[in-house]
Design a protein around this motif. Structure first.
Motif, PDB file in Angstrom:
ATOM      1  N   UNK A 151     -40.138 -60.774 -56.663  1.00 21.58           N
ATOM      2  CA  UNK A 151     -39.822 -62.085 -57.241  1.00 21.58           C
ATOM      3  C   UNK A 151     -40.807 -63.116 -56.696  1.00 21.58           C
ATOM      4  N   UNK A 152     -41.947 -62.600 -56.217  1.00 23.36           N
ATOM      5  CA  UNK A 152     -42.950 -63.477 -55.654  1.00 23.36           C
ATOM      6  C   UNK A 152     -44.043 -63.705 -56.702  1.00 23.36           C
ATOM      7  N   UNK A 153     -44.294 -64.972 -57.051  1.00 21.84           N
ATOM      8  CA  UNK A 153     -45.212 -65.280 -58.144  1.00 21.84           C
ATOM      9  C   UNK A 153     -46.624 -64.782 -57.873  1.00 21.84           C
ATOM     10  N   UNK A 154     -47.110 -65.043 -56.671  1.00 23.57           N
ATOM     11  CA  UNK A 154     -48.483 -64.632 -56.344  1.00 23.57           C
ATOM     12  C   UNK A 154     -48.626 -63.122 -56.415  1.00 23.57           C
ATOM     13  N   UNK A 294     -38.308 -65.024 -63.985  1.00 22.81           N
ATOM     14  CA  UNK A 294     -37.279 -64.725 -62.989  1.00 22.81           C
ATOM     15  C   UNK A 294     -37.684 -65.296 -61.639  1.00 22.81           C
ATOM     16  N   UNK A 295     -38.972 -65.088 -61.296  1.00 23.87           N
ATOM     17  CA  UNK A 295     -39.453 -65.568 -59.995  1.00 23.87           C
ATOM     18  C   UNK A 295     -39.311 -67.081 -59.905  1.00 23.87           C
ATOM     19  N   UNK A 296     -39.643 -67.763 -61.012  1.00 30.03           N
ATOM     20  CA  UNK A 296     -39.540 -69.223 -61.012  1.00 30.03           C
ATOM     21  C   UNK A 296     -38.086 -69.644 -60.840  1.00 30.03           C
ATOM     22  N   UNK A 297     -37.194 -68.974 -61.593  1.00 34.01           N
ATOM     23  CA  UNK A 297     -35.769 -69.310 -61.483  1.00 34.01           C
ATOM     24  C   UNK A 297     -35.267 -69.042 -60.069  1.00 34.01           C
ATOM     25  N   UNK A 303     -34.453 -73.218 -53.727  1.00 35.92           N
ATOM     26  CA  UNK A 303     -34.639 -74.626 -53.377  1.00 35.92           C
ATOM     27  C   UNK A 303     -33.349 -75.426 -53.529  1.00 35.92           C
ATOM     28  N   UNK A 304     -32.627 -75.141 -54.635  1.00 38.57           N
ATOM     29  CA  UNK A 304     -31.350 -75.825 -54.834  1.00 38.57           C
ATOM     30  C   UNK A 304     -30.409 -75.515 -53.682  1.00 38.57           C
TER      31      UNK A 304
END
Lengths: 568, 132
Positions: A151-154, A294-297, A303-304
């Motif tokens: 789930x890591x974007x990079x 998914x990663x962004x969510x 963060x939330x």
């Protein structure tokens, strides 16, 4: 055009085949020079090789072996003279033409071999294609399983580029993506080093590509050549790309899913990209979008959560500070009232005594509320300390009963205790249990009209025997084993059935309840619930409107879980 | 007459304590911050100190520690007033060597009872380890 190579010395044979080939529009090359043969075979692609076995001083088998060593798939037909020949040759050749073959038979033999060679060629090409497709599929499969694993974007972008490199073997890939703070990031995976001029050109190209995606719409991110952050991965830094790079074949795709835009990618390759390459490229670029979403969510959720945790902490700190600050002025008020009530400042009239008592009671109430607020904020912040020791539940019942007997007496309430003898000791924080029971008993006193009865009962029960209203099923189905169950039964106003569960909610405001008339922070029961949960216990109630309520709490007899807690 | 030092930055609390203690027959001295409190404690060597925790400059914990780890003053009983009710604060207090803890809002009668416990006739203020 069919190309045939004839190895022969005999002029008649050469003439014969020359004519035959001319008649059938085949191209014939012939040579008898053994040294030349190798060169010719290497340089040209012949469909058939005809070999005369009547060569001077050369063993035809050697020539065959030489040809095969240069081109393994050569089709060789032996032109057989009358002489006997090495039987081994048969193993290495595709056909034989003897002297008695007429022209038609020769032609038929040539054609059959040509056809079989073509078929073989096709088969081998198909096999090659299949192998390539299989490799591509494997790469796609590997890449998509890698996508599913993170789930890591990079990391996702890295997998995408890696997958593309394996299936396309690109020379340069320019991947545009965006960091958490919306900084555009250009990832360059290049075979060779890029000069500064090249870099500028690539930047410009990326910006133009990006903007072309949003011709009529507003682009989701602000990018220009100057705010692009560059990360370069160069495979062979010793070499350098020059501007011919832009003459290479290239493909471009956005990385997006519906409305969500994550970036775009352009790849360059010295050779041409096939339509298969294009499909593969599109597939991978599309496939990465979903896990990127998914990663962004996931990132947003994290963060939330962080924000919520911070807020929760702030709230607890706020309550704690406010409570502390409230205590000091409250002390002064209380002291003043106490001094006046003690008569040290002169005689009191009955009226002044009445109002001073009223003030004193309300100070006590206020400080009770502050204590409740502090308790709940401590519990929620996980800062409440528990001191677990072996406890006899009856000691606690007796203590609380006697502590509240004055209050009960004021309302002429009769508190009855029904104790089961020889109950096992439990591991508990006696002060906290007193707090729980005090809360339940003082509620019962509050809500029971004068002259009625309150019953405190202690029992040993197995979880199977414990009965409770169905609304508590979710909370209480976890009960397992033996429990000490304490109940406080009153003959008060009762609670409506659909409110039963909510009496343990924080700041519950139950309609028609007397709680506000009678006073209290509304935190007593939620605190009791939390304190019991810290003991691995439970609390619940049953009630009938206008007849009375019965509050229960259960504490496990098996203390091993608590003992572990106490040791921590 | 037994000397009691009251140290608290809340003037109102100091006054109510002083009023009740003087009415009971003690000689009271007061300080409104930690610095003055510590100075007075060393000058007067009182029979008992009532000490607030939260004070500017030097807080109650620090004063208690400074006095309790000094042979000259370690026998002076200290009643610590805290705005917190929780055990964790009591633990810190215990480390600093105070003898009793009073939680705000406190009962003046309770304070009087504690003072008497330490200053009663068989207890001349030299022993603070006695428990009721």
């Amino acid at each position: 055009m069919v190309r045939i190579f004839l190895v022969a010395e005999n002029k008649d044979i050469i003439c014969k085949y020359k004519k035959l080939c001319e008649d059938n529009s085949y191209i014939l090359t012939s040579s008898s020079d053994i040294d030349m043969i190798e060169e010719i075979i290497e340089a040209e692609n012949f469909d058939l090789i005809l070999l005369d076995d009547a060569l001077n001083s050369v063993n035809p088998l050697n020539i065959i072996k030489k040809i095969k060593s240069i081109k393994d798939n050569s089709v060789i037909i032996l032109l057989k003279s009358e002489k006997d020949f090495d039987k081994d040759i048969i193993k290495h050749i595709n056909g034989i033409i003897t002297k008695d073959f007429d022209e038609n038979l020769i032609l038929a033999t040539l054609n059959i071999n040509l056809r079989s060679k073509n078929s073989l060629q096709k088969l081998s090409n198909t096999n090659k294609d299949l192998a390539e497709s299989l490799y591509r599929l494997n790469t796609l499969y590997n890449t998509s399983s890698q996508f599913a694993g993170t789930l890591d974007k990079e990391q996702l972008l890295e997998y995408m580029i890696d997958g593309l490199d394996k299936s396309l073997s690109f020379s340069l890939a320019c991947t545009l993506s965006f960091c958490e703070d919306n900084t555009p990031l250009l990832l360059l995976n290049s075979l060779y080093e890029l000069s500064d001029e090249m870099l500028d050109a690539i930047k410009l190209r990326t910006v133009i590509n990006y903007k072309s995606l949003f011709e009529n719409k507003k682009a989701p991110y602000e990018i220009n050549e100057n705010n692009l952050k560059i990360i370069k991965n160069v495979k062979y830094p010793a070499n350098r790309f020059n501007f011919t790079l832009f003459q290479f074949d290239n493909m471009f795709a956005p990385i997006a899913l519906g409305e969500n835009f994550y970036g775009c990618i352009e790849v360059f390759k010295e050779n041409h990209f096939t339509s298969e390459d294009a499909k593969c490229f599109q597939t991978i670029a599309q496939q990465v979008s979903l896990p990127l979403k998914s990663a962004t969510l996931y990132q947003e959720i994290i963060e939330t959560n962080k924000k919520l945790e911070k807020l929760e902490k702030l709230k607890s700190e706020f309550i704690s500070i406010v409570s502390h600050e409230l205590r000091t002025p409250l002390t002064s008020i209380k002291n003043s009232i106490d001094i006046l009530l003690s008569g040290r400042c002169g005689e009191k009239t009955p009226a002044s005594e009445k109002f001073l008592s009223m003030a004193k009671q309300n100070v006590a109430r206020l400080s009770g509320i502050i204590n409740d607020l502090l308790d709940i904020s401590k519990i929620e912040a996980g800062k409440m300390d528990f001191h677990f020791k072996p406890v006899d539940i009856h000691t606690i019942i007796d203590y609380v009963k006697s502590a509240l007997s004055g209050l009960a007496k004021e309302k002429s309430l009769n508190i009855e205790t029904l104790e089961t003898e020889n109950l096992p000791e439990i591991l508990a924080d006696s002060q906290r249990l007193e707090q729980v029971l005090t809360n339940l008993l003082s509620n019962a006193i509050k809500f029971t009209p004068e002259g009625k009865r309150i019953t405190i009962k202690s029992e040993l029960k197995n979880s199977a025997e414990i009965k409770y209203p169905s609304c508590f099923t979710d909370e209480l189905k976890k009960l397992n084993g033996d429990y000490i169950v304490v109940s406080v039964e009153d003959e008060g106003i009762g609670i409506q059935e659909n409110d039963l569960l909510h009496v343990f909610d924080k700041f519950a405001q139950i309609e028609n309840s007397l709680s506000r008339k009678v006073g209290g922070s509304g935190l007593g029961l939620p605190i009791a619930k939390q304190l019991l949960e810290a003991h691995n216990g439970s609390i619940w109630c049953e009630s009938e409107l206008n007849k009375g309520s019965k509050f229960y709490f259960a504490l496990p007899v098996d203390m091993s879980a608590i003992r572990e807690k106490a040791l921590v | 007459m037994k000397k009691i030092l009251i140290v608290d930055d809340e003037q109102d609390i100091v006054e109510s304590l002083k009023f009740v203690l003087e009415a009971t027959g003690y000689n009271c001295f007061t300080a409104l911050n930690g610095e003055d409190g510590l100075k007075l404690a060393k000058e007067l060597i009182p029979d008992l100190i009532i000490l607030d925790v939260m004070m500017p400059k030097i807080n109650g914990y620090k004063i208690s520690r400074l006095l309790k780890f000094d042979n000259k003053y370690k026998n002076i009983p200290i009643l610590m007033i805290t705005a917190r009710s929780q055990a964790e604060d009591k633990l810190i207090g215990e480390e600093t060597g105070a003898d009793e803890y009073i939680t705000k809002p406190f009962d003046l009668d309770d304070v009087l009872r504690l003072v008497e416990k330490y200053l009663s006739k068989e207890n001349d203020g030299c022993s603070n380890k006695q428990n009721a």
